[in-house]
Design a protein around this motif. Structure first.
Motif, PDB file in Angstrom:
ATOM      1  N   GLY A 196       0.808  -1.211   0.000  1.00  0.00           N
ATOM      2  CA  GLY A 196       0.000   0.000   0.000  1.00  0.00           C
ATOM      3  C   GLY A 196       0.845   1.267   0.000  1.00  0.00           C
ATOM      4  O   GLY A 196       0.437   2.302  -0.544  1.00  0.00           O
TER       5      GLY A 196
ATOM      6  N   ASP B  32      -5.109  -3.579   1.533  1.00  0.00           N
ATOM      7  CA  ASP B  32      -4.586  -4.703   2.309  1.00  0.00           C
ATOM      8  C   ASP B  32      -5.531  -5.911   2.301  1.00  0.00           C
ATOM      9  O   ASP B  32      -5.112  -7.039   2.061  1.00  0.00           O
TER      10      ASP B  32
ATOM     11  N   SER C 110       0.350  -4.490   7.599  1.00  0.00           N
ATOM     12  CA  SER C 110       0.485  -4.408   9.052  1.00  0.00           C
ATOM     13  C   SER C 110      -0.264  -5.597   9.649  1.00  0.00           C
ATOM     14  O   SER C 110      -1.138  -6.174   9.005  1.00  0.00           O
TER      15      SER C 110
ATOM     16  N   ASN D 146       6.685  -1.639  10.786  1.00  0.00           N
ATOM     17  CA  ASN D 146       6.051  -0.386  10.385  1.00  0.00           C
ATOM     18  C   ASN D 146       6.485   0.658  11.415  1.00  0.00           C
ATOM     19  O   ASN D 146       7.039   1.683  11.082  1.00  0.00           O
TER      20      ASN D 146
ATOM     21  N   ARG E 206       3.028   4.128  16.059  1.00  0.00           N
ATOM     22  CA  ARG E 206       2.072   4.984  15.344  1.00  0.00           C
ATOM     23  C   ARG E 206       1.840   6.289  16.101  1.00  0.00           C
ATOM     24  O   ARG E 206       1.690   6.284  17.317  1.00  0.00           O
TER      25      ARG E 206
ATOM     26  N   ARG F 130      -9.310   8.383  10.900  1.00  0.00           N
ATOM     27  CA  ARG F 130      -9.280   7.164  10.087  1.00  0.00           C
ATOM     28  C   ARG F 130      -8.441   6.120  10.812  1.00  0.00           C
ATOM     29  O   ARG F 130      -7.347   6.428  11.293  1.00  0.00           O
TER      30      ARG F 130
ATOM     31  N   ASN G   3      -0.267   6.978  11.914  1.00  0.00           N
ATOM     32  CA  ASN G   3       0.734   6.149  11.238  1.00  0.00           C
ATOM     33  C   ASN G   3       2.107   6.562  11.748  1.00  0.00           C
ATOM     34  O   ASN G   3       2.258   7.651  12.303  1.00  0.00           O
TER      35      ASN G   3
HETATM   36  C1  TK8 Z   1      -0.303   0.219   3.896  1.00  0.00           C
HETATM   37  C2  TK8 Z   1      -0.498  -0.052   5.351  1.00  0.00           C
HETATM   38  C3  TK8 Z   1      -0.163   1.166   6.145  1.00  0.00           C
HETATM   39  C4  TK8 Z   1      -0.840   1.023   7.462  1.00  0.00           C
HETATM   40  C5  TK8 Z   1      -2.151   1.754   7.329  1.00  0.00           C
HETATM   41  O1  TK8 Z   1      -0.763  -0.848   3.145  1.00  0.00           O
HETATM   42  O2  TK8 Z   1      -3.026   1.285   6.598  1.00  0.00           O
HETATM   43  O3  TK8 Z   1      -2.314   2.792   7.959  1.00  0.00           O
HETATM   44  O4  TK8 Z   1      -0.079   1.535   8.485  1.00  0.00           O
HETATM   45  O5  TK8 Z   1       1.186   1.338   6.233  1.00  0.00           O
HETATM   46  O6  TK8 Z   1       0.237  -1.162   5.782  1.00  0.00           O
END
Ligand code: TK8
Length: 346
Positions: free
Chosen positions: A46, A85, A103, A159, A162, A183, A223
């Motif tokens: 993504g 995803d 993720s 990742n 966040r 979101r 994120n």
């Molecule tokens: C992108 C996701 C993204 C994830 C999200 O496909 O959707 O917020 O943190 O990084 O993996």
């Protein structure tokens, strides 16, 4: 004369053609030199092509193509070119796509136990996350639940922690979440946790987040810093808070169909390459998460450093909401992960 010259030429060409075809036959008969048709891994993510995840995917491609002598080749797609995803994971199940790296949060829609990593403030640091994800039995046991869903978990990548961004106000403490339209990923636990904090969360595919914030259908999103910077979210977001509310692992997923069609040697190469590229990815993503916070400030974002006390308050508010998911995740899994976190924190 002309006629005989023509006949000689014709004869020569027949002989040459014969040589050519007999050569081809020899090669095919030996079965060795004949180039085998490469099997293709279509890998989709993504995030965009600037993100460490994509750079590490290219590294994995390089390793696998080299180690398998080209019997496996990669086609890589970023920026949700192959879908979101959930869609990509469904394609893996159907065998119409071979790889994706989501993720763990959306993976929980397929294997609920993965929601253990959605518990807010579970990991105190990246070092502890490494020990739990790369060394503990429970992390391995979670990957072992994927084949029943038609997917193989090759390795954990990162990742990261966040952080929250939004357009309404600086968020320093729990009360500042009030009524923010946030979101979230498609994940029930995340929705519940944000509701507990008084926000108004809504699940949305990653590819739609930028436009959603631009048009004001949502106030914000959450994120890691690398994503916020590299996806240029700062162009449509004013406030960033270092909430670090959840640590998101990535999992490199392969379709079980492709795995089953691979030789044991290829399978070993795939796992090793995913791990090796994962070490590279973790290093890059950590550098990015550090460096880009300054760049976001320089670009005009208002950054609010969230204090440990404020985080503790957020945790106290979300804990009871999360408790509702204990049965779904499995008490056993939660206990094992918490024990692994504790052991790693010593
Ligand atoms: C992108 C996701 C993204 C994830 C999200 O496909 O959707 O917020 O943190 O990084 O993996």
């Amino acid at each position: 004369k002309l006629l005989s010259l023509f006949l000689v030429l014709a004869l020569v060409s027949v002989v040459l053609a014969g040589c050519g075809s007999s050569e081809t036959t020899t090669t095919t008969d030996s079965g060795k030199e004949a180039p085998k048709e490469a099997r293709i891994i279509r890998a989709g993510i993504g995030l965009n092509d600037k993100h460490p995840q994509y750079l590490a995917l290219l590294k994995m491609k390089e390793i696998v193509e080299k180690e398998t002598n080209g019997s496996i080749k990669f086609e890589t797609y970023h920026s949700s070119q192959l879908g979101d995803d959930r869609g990509m994971m469904e394609a893996l199940q159907l065998g119409t796509q071979e790889m994706t790296i989501p993720s763990t949060a959306p993976i929980a829609n397929f294997v609920p136990e993965f929601s253990v990593f959605d518990i807010p403030f579970l990991f105190p640091s990246e070092e502890v996350a490494d020990k739990v994800l790369l060394e503990s039995d429970v992390a391995k046991e979670l990957l072992d639940k994927l084949p029943a869903q038609g997917m193989i978990g090759l390795a954990y990548w990162e990742n990261g922690f966040r952080d929250l961004t939004n357009n309404k106000r600086a968020v320093a403490t729990a009360k500042d979440f009030k009524d923010l339209k946030i979101r979230t990923m498609e994940n029930q636990l995340h929705l519940e946790a944000f509701r507990a904090l008084g926000a108004n969360p809504t699940p949305m595919a990653f590819a739609e987040v930028f436009t959603g914030m631009q048009q004001g259908t949502i106030d914000g999103q959450e994120n890691p810093v690398a994503t916020i910077y590299l996806q240029k979210f700062n162009e449509v977001q004013k406030y960033l808070s270092t909430t670090h509310h959840v640590y998101s692992p990535f999992v490199v997923l392969l379709s079980k169909k492709f795995w089953d069609e691979s030789t044991p040697e290829e399978q070993q190469i795939l796992v090793k390459a995913a791990q090796e590229a994962g070490d590279y990815e973790r290093q890059l993503v950590r550098e990015a998460n550090q460096k880009y916070l300054e760049d976001l400030k320089a670009a005009g974002m208002v950054v609010t450093e969230v204090t440990p006390e404020a985080r503790a308050e957020m945790k106290a508010i979300t804990d009871p909401a999360v408790e509702k998911f204990a049965d779904k995740i499995g008490k056993d899994t939660i206990e094992k992960v918490k024990a692994a976190v504790e052991a790693a924190s010593k």
